[in-house]
Design a protein around this motif. Structure first.
Motif, mmCIF file in Angstrom:
data_model
loop_
_atom_site.group_PDB
_atom_site.id
_atom_site.type_symbol
_atom_site.label_atom_id
_atom_site.label_comp_id
_atom_site.label_asym_id
_atom_site.label_seq_id
_atom_site.Cartn_x
_atom_site.Cartn_y
_atom_site.Cartn_z
ATOM 1 N N LYS A 179 0.827 -1.208 0.000
ATOM 2 C CA LYS A 179 0.000 0.000 0.000
ATOM 3 C C LYS A 179 0.861 1.258 0.000
ATOM 4 C CE LYS A 179 -3.446 -2.447 2.645
ATOM 5 N NZ LYS A 179 -3.991 -2.622 3.966
ATOM 6 N N LYS A 180 0.388 2.277 -0.706
ATOM 7 C CA LYS A 180 1.115 3.537 -0.788
ATOM 8 C C LYS A 180 1.048 4.296 0.535
ATOM 9 C CE LYS A 180 -2.724 6.243 -2.628
ATOM 10 N NZ LYS A 180 -3.164 7.100 -3.694
ATOM 11 N N THR B 120 4.855 5.103 -3.222
ATOM 12 C CA THR B 120 3.906 6.204 -3.411
ATOM 13 C C THR B 120 2.677 5.796 -4.215
ATOM 14 O OG1 THR B 120 5.154 6.943 -5.336
ATOM 15 C CG2 THR B 120 5.675 7.986 -3.212
ATOM 16 N N SER B 121 2.596 4.531 -4.591
ATOM 17 C CA SER B 121 1.372 4.040 -5.221
ATOM 18 C C SER B 121 1.217 2.565 -4.869
ATOM 19 C CB SER B 121 1.399 4.230 -6.738
ATOM 20 O OG SER B 121 2.464 3.525 -7.311
ATOM 21 N N ASN B 122 -0.010 2.099 -4.832
ATOM 22 C CA ASN B 122 -0.275 0.695 -4.535
ATOM 23 C C ASN B 122 0.266 -0.173 -5.661
ATOM 24 O OD1 ASN B 122 -1.766 1.521 -2.298
ATOM 25 N ND2 ASN B 122 -3.684 1.485 -3.413
#
Length: 122
Positions: A6-7, A27-29
């Protein structure tokens, strides 16, 4: 089975697409397919280590940081035809290292437990 990273949850990542000793925050999933992972190791950093962000700024990885190292299968490998100017073939497997800072132990424990649930201990 996939694991979802998860981000913005305090996890940093290193992989062989980055320069050596560079860490990036997640910073992103994203998902990692555990069926395509060949080896997994868990370890704890014992002493302070210097790493760099994408802009080249130095920061310290503190002792007691937990790491999950995922070494991918040979399907996800790069082949180099030249090694230090010498002809030859080197197969470099992709890897991901997930760094869980000491204050993020809940995330680490949850992810490790999910991985351990898929392990047959003899």
């Amino acid at each position: 089975m996939f694991i979802k990273i998860k981000k913005n949850c305090g996890i940093y990542m290193e992989h062989n697409g980055l320069e050596k000793q560079h860490l990036v925050p997640v910073t992103s999933n994203f998902l990692i397919n555990l069926d395509q992972v060949a080896e997994i190791s868990f370890y704890t950093i014992k002493e302070k280590k210097k790493r760099y962000d994408l802009e080249g700024h130095e920061f310290d990885v503190q002792p007691h940081t937990r790491v999950i190292h995922l070494q991918m299968s040979y399907t996800y490998a790069m082949t180099k035809e030249s090694i230090n100017g010498t002809k030859g073939r080197l197969i470099e497997r992709s890897y991901y290292k997930l760094y869980f800072m000491p204050e993020e132990m809940g995330q680490y424990a949850e992810l490790r437990q999910k991985i351990e649930d898929r392990v047959l201990n003899l």
